[in-house]
Design a protein around this motif. Structure first.
Motif, short mmCIF file in Angstrom:
data_model
loop_
_atom_site.label_atom_id
_atom_site.label_comp_id
_atom_site.label_asym_id
_atom_site.label_seq_id
_atom_site.Cartn_x
_atom_site.Cartn_y
_atom_site.Cartn_z
N TYR A 158 3.49 -3.40 3.18
CA TYR A 158 2.46 -2.79 1.90
C TYR A 158 2.92 -3.62 0.44
O TYR A 158 4.73 -3.22 0.35
N SER A 159 2.47 -3.99 -0.36
CA SER A 159 2.77 -3.55 -1.52
C SER A 159 3.57 -2.28 -1.97
O SER A 159 3.40 -1.37 -2.10
N ALA A 160 3.83 -2.26 -3.32
CA ALA A 160 4.27 -1.26 -3.63
C ALA A 160 3.76 -0.07 -4.54
O ALA A 160 3.45 0.82 -4.45
N LYS A 215 2.28 1.51 -1.43
CA LYS A 215 2.59 2.56 -1.52
C LYS A 215 2.58 3.53 -2.50
O LYS A 215 2.78 4.92 -1.51
N LEU A 216 2.75 3.18 -3.12
CA LEU A 216 2.21 4.38 -4.35
C LEU A 216 1.01 5.69 -3.98
O LEU A 216 1.12 6.69 -3.98
N THR A 217 -0.10 4.11 -3.83
CA THR A 217 -0.72 4.99 -3.64
C THR A 217 -1.44 5.90 -2.22
O THR A 217 -1.73 7.10 -2.24
N ARG A 264 9.90 1.70 -9.04
CA ARG A 264 8.51 0.76 -9.91
C ARG A 264 8.53 -0.21 -11.55
O ARG A 264 8.19 -1.40 -11.23
N GLN A 265 8.35 1.19 -12.38
CA GLN A 265 7.70 1.06 -13.31
C GLN A 265 9.19 0.06 -13.96
O GLN A 265 8.99 -0.88 -14.57
#
Length: 319
Positions: A69-71, A74-76, A109-110
């Motif tokens: 899964y994308s970053a 994953k945050l979602t 991520r940021q």
């Protein structure tokens, strides 16, 4: 808590919809998808998992990080675990632990994205790249439950100029929102939100005296979701104006919209962009693609140029 441990993903999703009745359908769908995603990374159903991940963030993140899964996804997922904790009234210590995890992963991520975006923007001249960067960021704004009005509005303005054809700023000044075309007239600009059909009507723009009324349909679902949340959550007291100032609930003028673009691009990209930059990038892409004359004519008309040859002759400065 035992009551919730035997609930299926569908049942937990139904509880979410009851707990957050005013959220958009997109947000409800995202929560359900997150519950199913947890089942996939554990290779078990929710009743089999028994919410064990709530007390073991390390094991959860280990499984999630090993997935493809994308970053952003994953945050979602972590965000929706926090919503789940609210629904089941989990102990505060658990909630704070997950909240700290979300903050850490968001910062990681940021920092990574900032470095990548700064590098990309040094050579960025393709509108497609700009659009995809904004498109990728959109999910964060659509799914957020605590976004402040100014931040959401500024991102929506950026989306209006990047996810679809970037018309002139003046096209959106004093634009009104109606739910049926019968409420429009021939002197103002409108966004018509009619069930599944979203359409911009431009009666007033720079070359309207030559080209007359123009229409532009919103075909991107992501932009529709952004508009939906804006109208339902943030833009309730604006007397039907699409883009409003947070200070006086009146429509933003052209300078304010320009400043909004500069602020949000600086925040997202680490580099300030203007609407002229965005429009120039779009025109360069069209010229490079060299569409047939009719396509050029349609695009030039929407952009507000009387002559489609302007697209080929326009000089582009590197961003």
């Amino acid at each position: 808590m035992n009551f919730f441990k035997v609930k299926t993903a569908d049942e937990l999703s139904s509880l979410h919809d009851l707990a957050f009745p005013n959220t958009s359908q997109a947000t409800k769908t995202t929560f359900y998808q997150s519950m199913r995603r947890i089942e996939r990374i554990y290779d078990m159903t929710m009743p089999e998992i028994k919410l064990s991940f709530i007390n073991d963030t390390d094991s959860f993140m280990n499984k999630l990080d090993k997935s493809r899964y994308s970053a952003n996804t994953k945050l979602t997922t972590i965000t929706n675990v926090l919503k789940l904790l609210k629904i089941i009234d989990a102990p505060l210590v658990n909630y704070n632990k997950w909240l700290q995890l979300l903050k850490e992963k968001t910062n990681e991520r940021q920092e990574s994205e900032t470095a990548i975006l700064k590098s990309k923007l040094q050579v960025l001249s393709d509108f497609k790249d700009i659009k995809m960067i904004v498109y990728d960021k959109a999910g964060t704004y659509i799914n957020s439950e605590d976004m402040i009005m100014e931040d959401y509005r500024d991102f929506l303005i950026l989306a209006l100029f990047t996810i679809q054809i970037p018309v002139r700023v003046s096209n959106y000044v004093n634009m009104k929102v109606v739910d049926d075309e019968i409420f429009t007239n021939e002197k103002d600009n409108f966004l018509v939100v009619d069930d599944e059909n979203y359409k911009f009507i431009f009666n007033r723009y720079r070359t309207s005296h030559l080209l007359g009324k123009k229409e532009m349909y919103v075909t991107e679902k992501t932009l529709q979701f952004l508009i939906d949340k804006w109208l339902a959550t943030y833009n309730k007291d604006s007397q039907n104006f699409l883009i409003q100032s947070d200070k006086n609930r009146r429509p933003m003028n052209g300078r304010q919209i320009e400043d909004s673009i500069k602020m949000v691009t600086t925040k997202l990209f680490g580099t300030q962009m203007t609407i002229d930059n965005i429009r120039a990038s779009y025109m360069k892409r069209i010229a490079d693609l060299d569409p047939d004359f009719q396509n050029k004519l349609d695009i030039a008309n929407i952009l507000g140029f009387a002559n489609p040859e302007v697209i080929d002759k326009h000089k582009i400065k590197q961003l």
